[in-house]
Design a protein around this motif. Structure first.
Motif, PDB file in Angstrom:
ATOM      1  N   LEU A  93     -29.217  -7.005 -16.562  1.00 40.90           N
ATOM      2  CA  LEU A  93     -28.629  -5.989 -15.695  1.00 40.90           C
ATOM      3  C   LEU A  93     -29.694  -5.219 -14.939  1.00 40.90           C
ATOM      4  N   ARG A  94     -30.833  -4.947 -15.588  1.00 38.81           N
ATOM      5  CA  ARG A  94     -31.888  -4.178 -14.924  1.00 38.81           C
ATOM      6  C   ARG A  94     -32.478  -4.968 -13.752  1.00 38.81           C
ATOM      7  N   VAL A  95     -32.532  -6.301 -13.882  1.00 35.69           N
ATOM      8  CA  VAL A  95     -33.035  -7.121 -12.774  1.00 35.69           C
ATOM      9  C   VAL A  95     -32.148  -6.936 -11.551  1.00 35.69           C
ATOM     10  N   ARG A  96     -30.868  -6.979 -11.750  1.00 34.38           N
ATOM     11  CA  ARG A  96     -29.940  -6.830 -10.627  1.00 34.38           C
ATOM     12  C   ARG A  96     -30.041  -5.430 -10.026  1.00 34.38           C
ATOM     13  N   THR A  97     -30.167  -4.421 -10.882  1.00 34.19           N
ATOM     14  CA  THR A  97     -30.271  -3.042 -10.397  1.00 34.19           C
ATOM     15  C   THR A  97     -31.510  -2.862  -9.537  1.00 34.19           C
ATOM     16  N   LEU A  98     -32.650  -3.361 -10.011  1.00 38.94           N
ATOM     17  CA  LEU A  98     -33.888  -3.222  -9.252  1.00 38.94           C
ATOM     18  C   LEU A  98     -33.861  -4.074  -7.987  1.00 38.94           C
ATOM     19  N   ALA A 117     -39.133  -6.632 -15.092  1.00 38.31           N
ATOM     20  CA  ALA A 117     -37.763  -6.773 -15.584  1.00 38.31           C
ATOM     21  C   ALA A 117     -37.360  -8.239 -15.671  1.00 38.31           C
ATOM     22  N   ARG A 118     -37.831  -9.061 -14.745  1.00 34.15           N
ATOM     23  CA  ARG A 118     -37.542 -10.498 -14.816  1.00 34.15           C
ATOM     24  C   ARG A 118     -38.138 -11.094 -16.090  1.00 34.15           C
ATOM     25  N   GLY A 119     -39.337 -10.666 -16.427  1.00 34.73           N
ATOM     26  CA  GLY A 119     -39.942 -11.162 -17.657  1.00 34.73           C
ATOM     27  C   GLY A 119     -39.132 -10.780 -18.883  1.00 34.73           C
ATOM     28  N   TRP A 120     -38.663  -9.530 -18.913  1.00 30.72           N
ATOM     29  CA  TRP A 120     -37.818  -9.105 -20.024  1.00 30.72           C
ATOM     30  C   TRP A 120     -36.515  -9.892 -20.065  1.00 30.72           C
ATOM     31  N   ALA A 121     -35.908 -10.111 -18.904  1.00 33.76           N
ATOM     32  CA  ALA A 121     -34.635 -10.836 -18.858  1.00 33.76           C
ATOM     33  C   ALA A 121     -34.807 -12.266 -19.350  1.00 33.76           C
ATOM     34  N   SER A 122     -35.881 -12.918 -18.897  1.00 28.04           N
ATOM     35  CA  SER A 122     -36.137 -14.287 -19.333  1.00 28.04           C
ATOM     36  C   SER A 122     -36.378 -14.351 -20.837  1.00 28.04           C
ATOM     37  N   GLU A 123     -37.138 -13.391 -21.336  1.00 24.98           N
ATOM     38  CA  GLU A 123     -37.435 -13.379 -22.773  1.00 24.98           C
ATOM     39  C   GLU A 123     -36.183 -13.082 -23.592  1.00 24.98           C
ATOM     40  N   SER A 124     -35.289 -12.236 -23.058  1.00 22.49           N
ATOM     41  CA  SER A 124     -34.106 -11.846 -23.833  1.00 22.49           C
ATOM     42  C   SER A 124     -33.125 -13.003 -24.025  1.00 22.49           C
ATOM     43  N   PHE A 125     -33.232 -14.071 -23.231  1.00 24.39           N
ATOM     44  CA  PHE A 125     -32.355 -15.232 -23.410  1.00 24.39           C
ATOM     45  C   PHE A 125     -32.911 -16.234 -24.423  1.00 24.39           C
ATOM     46  N   ARG A 126     -34.193 -16.099 -24.781  1.00 19.11           N
ATOM     47  CA  ARG A 126     -34.804 -17.065 -25.696  1.00 19.11           C
ATOM     48  C   ARG A 126     -34.363 -16.792 -27.129  1.00 19.11           C
ATOM     49  N   PHE A 127     -33.855 -17.829 -27.800  1.00 15.48           N
ATOM     50  CA  PHE A 127     -33.396 -17.748 -29.188  1.00 15.48           C
ATOM     51  C   PHE A 127     -32.290 -16.710 -29.366  1.00 15.48           C
ATOM     52  N   ASN A 128     -31.579 -16.405 -28.290  1.00 15.81           N
ATOM     53  CA  ASN A 128     -30.515 -15.408 -28.371  1.00 15.81           C
ATOM     54  C   ASN A 128     -29.193 -16.137 -28.575  1.00 15.81           C
ATOM     55  N   GLY A 138     -26.193 -15.045 -28.825  1.00 15.59           N
ATOM     56  CA  GLY A 138     -24.993 -14.432 -28.279  1.00 15.59           C
ATOM     57  C   GLY A 138     -25.000 -14.215 -26.789  1.00 15.59           C
ATOM     58  N   HIS A 139     -26.056 -14.655 -26.077  1.00 24.95           N
ATOM     59  CA  HIS A 139     -26.112 -14.317 -24.660  1.00 24.95           C
ATOM     60  C   HIS A 139     -25.043 -15.026 -23.844  1.00 24.95           C
ATOM     61  N   ARG A 140     -24.580 -16.187 -24.326  1.00 29.27           N
ATOM     62  CA  ARG A 140     -23.527 -16.897 -23.590  1.00 29.27           C
ATOM     63  C   ARG A 140     -22.174 -16.216 -23.759  1.00 29.27           C
ATOM     64  N   LEU A 141     -22.023 -15.411 -24.809  1.00 28.30           N
ATOM     65  CA  LEU A 141     -20.773 -14.706 -25.032  1.00 28.30           C
ATOM     66  C   LEU A 141     -20.726 -13.380 -24.302  1.00 28.30           C
ATOM     67  N   ARG A 142     -21.871 -12.903 -23.843  1.00 29.48           N
ATOM     68  CA  ARG A 142     -21.932 -11.631 -23.131  1.00 29.48           C
ATOM     69  C   ARG A 142     -21.598 -11.854 -21.665  1.00 29.48           C
ATOM     70  N   ARG A 143     -21.161 -10.805 -21.024  1.00 30.44           N
ATOM     71  CA  ARG A 143     -20.843 -10.896 -19.591  1.00 30.44           C
ATOM     72  C   ARG A 143     -22.127 -11.156 -18.809  1.00 30.44           C
ATOM     73  N   SER A 144     -22.138 -12.236 -18.051  1.00 34.69           N
ATOM     74  CA  SER A 144     -23.339 -12.610 -17.317  1.00 34.69           C
ATOM     75  C   SER A 144     -23.513 -11.719 -16.091  1.00 34.69           C
ATOM     76  N   THR A 145     -24.761 -11.426 -15.770  1.00 38.06           N
ATOM     77  CA  THR A 145     -25.096 -10.622 -14.594  1.00 38.06           C
ATOM     78  C   THR A 145     -25.998 -11.447 -13.703  1.00 38.06           C
ATOM     79  N   PRO A 146     -25.453 -12.075 -12.648  1.00 39.24           N
ATOM     80  CA  PRO A 146     -26.289 -12.922 -11.802  1.00 39.24           C
ATOM     81  C   PRO A 146     -27.371 -12.106 -11.115  1.00 39.24           C
ATOM     82  N   SER A 147     -28.519 -12.709 -10.977  1.00 35.03           N
ATOM     83  CA  SER A 147     -29.643 -12.038 -10.328  1.00 35.03           C
ATOM     84  C   SER A 147     -30.236 -12.983  -9.288  1.00 35.03           C
ATOM     85  N   PRO A 148     -30.921 -12.430  -8.294  1.00 30.50           N
ATOM     86  CA  PRO A 148     -31.484 -13.273  -7.239  1.00 30.50           C
ATOM     87  C   PRO A 148     -32.646 -14.105  -7.740  1.00 30.50           C
TER      88      PRO A 148
END
Length: 391
Positions: free
Chosen positions: A175-180, A228-239, A241-251
């Protein structure tokens, strides 16, 4: 009732302002804090009640430390923490067994564990080597069974901390990636509007300096977006539940490249304007009629940036894309009018006008989508006719 509603809106706005300023925790901080507390309580219950461990403190200590910002970071930190706490435990127990004295063991173990924590590539986890050694020696629990308990308690706490972070609302930072990403065209649009309104007036050095300062802050926003992109990419690794969360598309990364170029153009334009307003510079202002044409260019470019923000926030829309293309064509027509004044002023005024015209030309080129739509958010279809041609 109206007063109550307005008061509620005011309280909500005040709360949001405090959260944005960092004076109050946001939702993410509250969730992670509650998860850390729950992990500590669960680790204490497992080791203290169920296993009846003699030093159950090690388990909740490890559990709290491993509720990290991402699941991947929790797993990586768990390996580092276990290595540091095991090293601290073994070094302290070995020093105590050799010396038979707590003070002498501290003098031996602490320098070694501090050096290990600083030398090993474990970041903040290096602190756990000397602190674990202090706990072991202070409690006097350095027999072989006690050492085994320490390691077991640490492993249980680490497993609980990682499990809680991975299972209970695992953090996702997209979400922060999209906001920024939305903030970049918004900030550029606001600055372009200020420039458009200001250059047709008698702008002074102080005002031009503020424009240049605002343009100089744009690279910082880009740096935040990359982080923020680095955090977003890292937050999907070994996660899990991320597929069950509402996805936030980013550029895509092309978005960053485009707005880095736009930021550089604005930095160049505002520097030229500052130099034309400075009393210490010999660069005169361009003639008023040419500034009116450039004002129209900047106003239309501001609308293009505003359209990009709308597309990013609401998704691709044909009507918005058509409006964007229309504003871009309007900007190019105004730029063509500004070019007609290049031969009129003297050489000094012509130099300043030429610099501004060149900057505006490059700015519009950066905002013009290529065949892949690289100047638009992901999913937006570039709208033609060819906007690089001027009527």
């Amino acid at each position: 009732m109206v007063r109550t509603g307005r008061a509620g809106e005011g309280l909500k706005a005040s709360w949001d302002s405090l959260v944005a300023d960092g004076r109050l925790p946001g939702r993410y901080q509250l969730v992670q804090s509650l998860k850390a507390a729950a992990a500590a309580a669960l680790a204490w219950a497992v080791t203290g009640w169920w296993l009846a461990a003699p030093m159950a403190l090690m388990a909740p200590w490890a559990a709290v430390a491993l509720v990290q910002g991402t699941v991947y970071r929790s797993l990586r930190s768990a390996v580092e923490l276990l290595a540091m706490m095991a090293s601290g435990t073994l070094l302290a127990a070995g020093a105590a067994a050799v010396t038979g004295d707590t003070m002498a063991a501290m003098l031996i173990a602490l320098p070694l564990t501090v050096l290990l924590g600083n030398w090993a590539p474990v970041g903040e986890q290096g602190l756990y080597a000397p602190t674990t050694a202090l706990f072991v020696l202070a409690y006097g629990s350095y027999s072989l069974p006690a050492v085994g308990h320490r390691l077991l308690e640490t492993a249980v706490g680490a497993a609980v901390g990682v499990a809680v972070n991975a299972i209970v609302l695992p953090p996702v930072h997209s979400l922060r990636v999209r906001t920024l990403a939305c903030a970049l065209p918004r900030d550029c649009s606001l600055l372009l509007h200020d420039l458009s309104e200001g250059i047709v007036e008698e702008y002074d050095e102080e005002q031009a300096g503020r424009w240049h300062q605002a343009a100089g802050e744009l690279p910082g926003a880009l740096s935040e977006l990359r982080s923020a992109r680095g955090w977003a990419s890292e937050s999907f690794r070994f996660n899990p539940g991320h597929r069950l969360r509402r996805s936030t598309p980013s550029p895509s990364d092309k978005w960053d490249v485009v707005w880095a170029q736009v930021g550089n153009r604005l930095l160049t334009l505002t520097l030229t304007l500052w130099e034309t307003a400075s009393e210490q510079r010999a660069l005169p202002r361009p003639p008023g009629r040419s500034l009116e044409c450039l004002s129209a260019v900047l106003a239309a470019a501001a609308e293009v940036c505003a359209a990009d923000q709308t597309i990013m926030e609401q998704g691709p829309d044909d009507a918005c894309l058509e409006q964007r293309a229309g504003h871009l064509a309007e900007a190019r027509r105004a730029l063509a009018d500004a070019k007609e004044h290049l031969h009129g002023p003297g050489p000094d005024a012509g130099a300043s006008l030429g610099s501004l015209v060149a900057g505006c030309q490059a700015l519009l080129d950066d905002l013009t989508p290529d065949d892949e739509g690289s100047a638009l958010p992901a999913g937006a279809r570039p709208h033609r006719p060819d906007l690089r041609s001027t009527p």
